[in-house]
Design an enzyme around this catalytic site. Structure first.
Site, PDB file in Angstrom:
ATOM      1  N   GLU A  37      -5.046  -5.007  10.611  1.00 39.30           N
ATOM      2  CA  GLU A  37      -4.131  -3.950  10.759  1.00 39.30           C
ATOM      3  C   GLU A  37      -4.295  -3.151  12.073  1.00 39.30           C
ATOM      4  OE1 GLU A  37      -2.115  -2.657   6.841  1.00 39.30           O
ATOM      5  OE2 GLU A  37      -3.774  -1.292   7.310  1.00 39.30           O
ATOM      6  N   GLU A  65      -6.571   4.714   7.992  1.00 37.45           N
ATOM      7  CA  GLU A  65      -6.298   6.151   7.752  1.00 37.45           C
ATOM      8  C   GLU A  65      -7.518   6.743   7.160  1.00 37.45           C
ATOM      9  OE1 GLU A  65      -2.641   5.450   5.761  1.00 37.45           O
ATOM     10  OE2 GLU A  65      -1.979   5.057   7.623  1.00 37.45           O
ATOM     11  N   ASN A  75       0.794  -0.947  -0.022  1.00 38.86           N
ATOM     12  CA  ASN A  75       0.153  -0.045   0.233  1.00 38.86           C
ATOM     13  C   ASN A  75       0.845   1.153   0.036  1.00 38.86           C
ATOM     14  OD1 ASN A  75      -1.681   2.041   0.498  1.00 38.86           O
ATOM     15  ND2 ASN A  75      -2.381   1.452   2.647  1.00 38.86           N
ATOM     16  N   TRP A  76       1.107   1.824  -1.097  1.00 33.96           N
ATOM     17  CA  TRP A  76       1.916   2.856  -1.211  1.00 33.96           C
ATOM     18  C   TRP A  76       1.395   4.294  -0.617  1.00 33.96           C
ATOM     19  CZ3 TRP A  76       4.119   2.677  -6.849  1.00 33.96           C
ATOM     20  CH2 TRP A  76       4.894   1.581  -7.105  1.00 33.96           C
ATOM     21  N   LYS A  77       0.089   4.240  -0.152  1.00 33.20           N
ATOM     22  CA  LYS A  77      -0.336   5.352   0.387  1.00 33.20           C
ATOM     23  C   LYS A  77      -0.382   6.797  -0.584  1.00 33.20           C
ATOM     24  CE  LYS A  77      -0.008   3.131   4.950  1.00 33.20           C
ATOM     25  NZ  LYS A  77      -0.007   3.373   6.335  1.00 33.20           N
ATOM     26  N   HIS A 106      -9.291   1.383   5.169  1.00 35.83           N
ATOM     27  CA  HIS A 106      -8.004   1.380   5.795  1.00 35.83           C
ATOM     28  C   HIS A 106      -8.400   2.397   6.969  1.00 35.83           C
ATOM     29  CE1 HIS A 106      -3.906   2.462   6.403  1.00 35.83           C
ATOM     30  NE2 HIS A 106      -3.711   1.334   5.934  1.00 35.83           N
ATOM     31  N   GLY A 157       2.927  -0.864   4.168  1.00 36.42           N
ATOM     32  CA  GLY A 157       2.936   0.190   3.888  1.00 36.42           C
ATOM     33  C   GLY A 157       4.212   0.866   3.514  1.00 36.42           C
ATOM     34  N   GLY A 158       4.990   1.667   4.625  1.00 33.42           N
ATOM     35  CA  GLY A 158       6.431   2.066   4.095  1.00 33.42           C
ATOM     36  C   GLY A 158       7.552   1.136   3.619  1.00 33.42           C
ATOM     37  N   GLY A 213       2.971   2.232  10.728  1.00 32.09           N
ATOM     38  CA  GLY A 213       3.876   3.487  10.763  1.00 32.09           C
ATOM     39  C   GLY A 213       4.548   3.648  12.317  1.00 32.09           C
ATOM     40  N   SER A 253       3.774  -2.376  10.275  1.00 28.87           N
ATOM     41  CA  SER A 253       5.141  -2.301  10.411  1.00 28.87           C
ATOM     42  C   SER A 253       5.729  -3.659  10.126  1.00 28.87           C
ATOM     43  CB  SER A 253       5.691  -1.875  11.862  1.00 28.87           C
ATOM     44  OG  SER A 253       4.990  -0.584  12.233  1.00 28.87           O
TER      45      SER A 253
HETATM   46  P1  13P Z   1       3.306   0.339   7.724  1.00 27.39           P
HETATM   47  O1  13P Z   1       3.730  -0.927   7.350  1.00 27.39           O
HETATM   48  O2  13P Z   1       3.983   1.826   7.030  1.00 27.39           O
HETATM   49  O3  13P Z   1       3.222   0.440   9.120  1.00 27.39           O
HETATM   50  O4  13P Z   1       1.620   0.679   6.946  1.00 27.39           O
HETATM   51  C1  13P Z   1       0.767  -0.683   7.185  1.00 27.39           C
HETATM   52  C2  13P Z   1      -0.339  -0.144   6.408  1.00 27.39           C
HETATM   53  O5  13P Z   1      -1.304   0.899   6.726  1.00 27.39           O
HETATM   54  C3  13P Z   1      -0.753  -0.934   5.199  1.00 27.39           C
HETATM   55  O6  13P Z   1      -1.832  -0.605   4.880  1.00 27.39           O
END
Ligand code: 13P
Length: 255
Positions: free
Chosen positions: A169, A99, A10-12, A97, A236-237, A175, A215
């Site tokens: 999640e 967020e 997920n590149w956000k 998600h 994510g990251g 994050g 993470s």
């Molecule tokens: P991180 O891997 O950056 O913690 O993010 C997880 C995430 O929200 C994937 O959708």
């Protein structure tokens, strides 16, 4: 029951079109035959979907979007529909998600409408659920997940376990560098599988893929994947750098 692992990125809100095209190209070029034991998906921002889909054509990497609106078309300024995502080359779409729940007012009711609209156009929704830190500390993890599942899936009875995916999640692990322990992940994944089995039957519950997100890094993926109910990860990251994401893909199958 064997379930094909899924490692999803997920590149956000990261990467311009040219950066996205470059990252997707590097990823696709560097996957080896053995990586095919794992299904790989990336979800770039909307602006990059179409160009990235051209890069991924004839590669095993699937394309996903990070969100959708539930109407097919209409006067909904700024929104993107399921059919539009399909036409841009998407097979998957992330729904609910944390967020989006936290910053954009998504609720289990809107998640429900989005799930239905994704399924209608045969996009595979990745339904995200998870508790906050205070909910976990208050011992509410399972009641929160129960509500997210029952309200999010209201009126939806799936027969094909491959038509959707669930991602657990925990909000406190996103994050933050704090990953759930593999035991904590397993406990929740087993709860989710049990919930789905009760609601939709053994065929669906047993074959449903449940991803862990929060993470995920090359150094914790193997331990998570060793758990019987962890079928992959939503990263994510660590999915933004193709070399790191490739390491996660490789270590995910070393169990
Ligand atoms: P991180 O891997 O950056 O913690 O993010 C997880 C995430 O929200 C994937 O959708």
């Amino acid at each position: 029951m064997t379930r094909m692992p899924l490692i999803a990125g997920n590149w956000k809100m990261f990467k311009t079109v040219s950066e996205a095209v470059e990252t997707a190209g590097t990823l696709a070029r560097n996957l080896t035959g053995r990586d095919m034991e794992v299904q790989v998906m990336i979800a770039p921002p909307f602006t990059a979907l179409s160009p990235v889909s051209r890069v991924l054509k004839d590669t095993p990497v699937a394309l996903g979007a990070q969100n959708l609106f539930w109407e097919k078309e209409g006067a909904f300024t700024g929104e993107i529909s399921g059919p539009m995502l399909v036409s841009a080359g998407c097979r998957f779409v992330i729904v609910g998600h944390s967020e989006r729940r936290q910053y954009f007012g998504e609720t289990d009711e809107t998640v429900n409408k989005k799930l239905k609209s994704a399924l209608e156009v045969a996009l595979i929704p990745v339904l995200c659920i998870g508790e906050t830190e205070s909910q976990r500390e208050a011992g509410e993890t399972f009641s929160v997940l129960d509500k997210q599942l029952s309200d999010g899936l209201k009126g939806i009875k799936l027969k094909d376990p491959e038509s959707w995916v669930v991602a657990y999640e925990p909000v406190w692990a996103i994050g933050t560098g704090k990953t759930a322990t593999s035991a904590q992940a397993q406990e929740v994944h087993a709860f989710i599988r049990n919930w789905v089995t009760k609601a939709m039957g053994e065929n669906v519950g047993g074959a449903l893929r449940i991803l862990y997100g929060g993470s995920v890094k090359p150094d914790n993926i193997s331990e998570l994947m060793a758990m019987p109910d962890v079928d992959g990860a939503l990263v994510g990251g660590a999915s933004l750098d193709p070399d790191i994401f490739l390491e996660i893909i490789r270590y995910s199958r070393q169990t």
